[in-house]
Design a protein around this motif. Structure first.
Motif, PDB file in Angstrom:
ATOM      1  N   CYS A   1      -3.071  -5.695  -4.073  1.00 12.85           N
ATOM      2  CA  CYS A   1      -2.923  -4.279  -3.768  1.00 12.85           C
ATOM      3  C   CYS A   1      -3.254  -3.449  -5.005  1.00 12.85           C
ATOM      4  O   CYS A   1      -2.695  -3.675  -6.078  1.00 12.85           O
TER       5      CYS A   1
ATOM      6  N   GLY B   1       0.810  -1.211   0.000  1.00 11.86           N
ATOM      7  CA  GLY B   1       0.000   0.000   0.000  1.00 11.86           C
ATOM      8  C   GLY B   1       0.849   1.268   0.000  1.00 11.86           C
ATOM      9  O   GLY B   1       0.439   2.301  -0.541  1.00 11.86           O
TER      10      GLY B   1
ATOM     11  N   ALA C   1      -0.164   6.436  -6.872  1.00 14.85           N
ATOM     12  CA  ALA C   1      -1.498   6.999  -7.129  1.00 14.85           C
ATOM     13  C   ALA C   1      -1.491   8.515  -6.926  1.00 14.85           C
ATOM     14  O   ALA C   1      -2.167   9.244  -7.650  1.00 14.85           O
TER      15      ALA C   1
ATOM     16  N   ASP D   1      -5.507  -2.920  -0.118  1.00 13.89           N
ATOM     17  CA  ASP D   1      -4.295  -3.697   0.193  1.00 13.89           C
ATOM     18  C   ASP D   1      -4.705  -4.776   1.183  1.00 13.89           C
ATOM     19  O   ASP D   1      -4.724  -4.529   2.392  1.00 13.89           O
TER      20      ASP D   1
ATOM     21  N   ALA E   1       1.850   1.847  -3.602  1.00 15.02           N
ATOM     22  CA  ALA E   1       0.654   2.194  -4.385  1.00 15.02           C
ATOM     23  C   ALA E   1       0.207   3.614  -4.081  1.00 15.02           C
ATOM     24  O   ALA E   1      -0.263   4.339  -4.972  1.00 15.02           O
ATOM     25  N   ASP E   2       0.346   4.021  -2.819  1.00 15.41           N
ATOM     26  CA  ASP E   2      -0.071   5.361  -2.398  1.00 15.41           C
ATOM     27  C   ASP E   2       0.780   6.429  -3.105  1.00 15.41           C
ATOM     28  O   ASP E   2       0.250   7.428  -3.607  1.00 15.41           O
TER      29      ASP E   2
ATOM     30  N   GLY F   1      -7.310   3.343   2.668  1.00 14.84           N
ATOM     31  CA  GLY F   1      -6.060   4.091   2.496  1.00 14.84           C
ATOM     32  C   GLY F   1      -5.981   5.304   3.403  1.00 14.84           C
ATOM     33  O   GLY F   1      -4.883   5.750   3.751  1.00 14.84           O
TER      34      GLY F   1
ATOM     35  N   ILE G   1      -6.554   3.267  -1.569  1.00 14.58           N
ATOM     36  CA  ILE G   1      -5.617   2.140  -1.599  1.00 14.58           C
ATOM     37  C   ILE G   1      -6.272   0.883  -1.046  1.00 14.58           C
ATOM     38  O   ILE G   1      -6.675   0.833   0.125  1.00 14.58           O
TER      39      ILE G   1
ATOM     40  N   PRO H   1      -5.129   9.402  -2.489  1.00  6.14           N
ATOM     41  CA  PRO H   1      -5.539   8.203  -3.225  1.00  6.14           C
ATOM     42  C   PRO H   1      -6.379   7.228  -2.405  1.00  6.14           C
ATOM     43  O   PRO H   1      -6.448   7.321  -1.182  1.00  6.14           O
TER      44      PRO H   1
ATOM     45  N   GLY I   1      -4.022   0.676  -6.169  1.00  7.14           N
ATOM     46  CA  GLY I   1      -4.064   2.092  -5.814  1.00  7.14           C
ATOM     47  C   GLY I   1      -4.630   2.894  -6.970  1.00  7.14           C
ATOM     48  O   GLY I   1      -4.358   2.591  -8.134  1.00  7.14           O
TER      49      GLY I   1
END
Lengths: 347, 347
Positions: free
Chosen positions: B177, B134, B141, B191, B137-138, B312, B189, B187, B179
């Motif tokens: 996961c 995450g 994103a 996860d 991905a954060d 998220g 997320i 964002p 994002g």
């Protein structure tokens, strides 16, 4: 429309050959104004879906689509096109028609791009009902492509599902479909709604005077209930897997409405297509997949289950067992025949 | 390692500044043989994960990684590389080290390719534990990229989860996961593990003499149980959302083992990165996302819940509230200090 498949039918059924039904449905869609290729694609898709045992998405949808043409909700004359946007990306414009021909075009075009460049992303817009996504994913995966298809943007129309921890229906049942090449018995296909149950179950339970399974629906105050009436009085369906299904539904809604939106006919879809054989040679991939899948098939079943299933195999087995014969509720078939006759007599 | 975060700790905690811990952990990883960039990346990632409130994936992992270096399970000297395969695709080779630096490289490289061509697919191989996905991905994103990261291939090592309808643990908890750019608060997320609960819960319940929540675990015969001992005597965790979590776990296993396999250190990962702003201009996307998210935040909570959360946001809020201070179980920090001292004295 999806109610009947969940109920034991009171009336009788008629058994019909797939090609006979396809011919009838193609004639109906053509009479309704569809061009010949989309008409045939929709007819074939619906009949195949019925052969696969998914009655709620099968032949009976003909009546729904005809009604949607009549009210102007969708456009019979639509022919899907691959277009290049102002932002210089390619996408599929469904022209506001039934979404099934647009999905055909998207999966075909997605495979072409992925074959050339490894991976593709396509938006699909301006579409009505897009049919059984698993059917498209199955064809693509059999050709060696991993596909992920997800979309949304319809929450203002269908606030059926409560977010995790919420007391109100806020999101649609936003489905996910993923297909991946498998082993000797074909691809693995994930094709599910992100809610605990489909909306059709609730109509079915209401109509049958039955209670819903436990833990699927809440009432208007957010309390668990099994009474279908509570759903219709401001209740909601719970997300599958609690916060996990909620997150999948929310990501789908953001993809459809925020990233690809604003939504038009029935929201927007994103199709990702990846050429799996760029990653690993076909026979090695298939052999390794077969090993995983065979282990799972051999897993001893839990009490109350007959066996462990591989997602996607049930539909293919149903199609094979059907041997080209679709069993349709007589009432549904009568309505389709009436529609057919009325279209012929009005010409 | 993940047990303590799920339990009320008996011992005390120490509050430490994030930069102080990062310096200590960087020194430890450097002493253990890591090159300076990976050492710093791992330290920063673990500290940030603790700041985000995910203790099970945070600072305490230092001890696990040190142990894994010692046994030769992973290689401290590994530096991840982008390589071109025989099949002419690019991928990230983690060199058999901690997976966190490899994930850094993969997300960075994925964004570069996606910026140039719209979408990218990268395999990540030869990696140990890959940290909190995450977090990666954060970051992606927030820069405008939709990412999907999934993998598997470890079922022979970790048969923790029963397939739907099965009575045996066959699959790992294979996480997903995703994002996607969000609205004003950042964002969204997703996860999560595809199992109902993480394995750590069961160790925690065993150690605390507590029962597990209902409907999460089965015994060796496939019957539901709340006794953690039943899990250790041949039982299994159930998949989240029944057949839905099972299908997600299976797709992940096929991606890791069949499509990207054979698995090496801890399986293989696929990272798909899509430039969302190719689909829609940044401010329009953000505004539409904010509308969806704000509706959900305003949803009345169900009984027993305080509010509807956006996936998220909890982690980011925890980081903000932490104000750069990590609260670590004293016992864990003492072990980390001992490790630090032993490495210094042995030099």
């Amino acid at each position: 429309m999806s109610v009947r498949s969940k109920l034991t039918l009171r009336g009788s059924r008629v058994d019909l050959g797939a090609s006979e039904i396809t011919t009838s449905l193609t004639a109906i869609f053509t009479r309704l104004g569809c061009a010949s290729e989309p008409a045939h694609q929709v007819a074939e898709h619906l009949v195949d879906t019925s052969l696969c045992g998914m009655e709620s998405h099968g032949v009976m949808r003909t009546l729904q689509y005809a009604e949607q043409f009549k009210t102007g909700y969708i456009n019979p004359k639509a022919v899907p096109q691959v277009v290049t946007t102002e932002r210089n990306t390619q996408e599929v414009d469904g022209g506001g028609g039934i979404g099934i021909p647009a999905m055909h075009v998207a999966y075909q075009h997605g495979m072409q791009i992925a074959q050339a460049s490894g991976i593709s992303a396509l938006a699909i817009r301006n579409v009505g009902h897009t049919g059984r996504h698993g059917a498209f994913a199955d064809i693509a995966a059999a050709k060696g492509f991993l596909t992920i298809c997800v979309g949304g943007g319809n929450r203002k129309k269908w606030r059926q599902v409560a977010p995790y921890g919420g007391a109100r229906g806020m999101l649609p049942t936003n489905p996910w479909c993923i297909g991946i090449p498998g082993g000797g018995r074909g691809p693995v296909i994930l094709d599910f709604a992100t809610s605990k149950i489909a909306g059709g179950w609730i109509y079915a339970a209401q109509s049958a005077g039955a209670l819903l399974p436990e833990g699927c629906v809440i009432d208007a105050e957010g309390n668990p209930t099994r009474d279908p009436e509570d759903y219709f009085n401001g209740g909601a369906i719970l997300p599958a897997g609690g916060h996990k299904g909620y997150a999948l539904a929310l990501v789908a809604e953001l993809i459809g409405e925020a990233m690809l939106g604003p939504s038009t006919t029935e929201g927007n879809w994103l199709l990702i297509t990846l050429d799996a054989h760029r990653m690993r040679e076909s026979s090695a991939l298939s052999q390794a997949a077969e090993e995983v899948l065979e282990e799972l098939r051999c897993c001893p079943p839990a009490p109350g289950y007959e066996s462990v299933e591989i997602p996607g195999e049930r539909e293919r087995e149903h199609r094979e067992k059907s041997a080209g014969i679709v069993s349709i509720p007589k009432e549904t078939w009568d309505q389709i025949l009436n529609l057919h006759d009325s279209l012929n007599s009005s010409s």
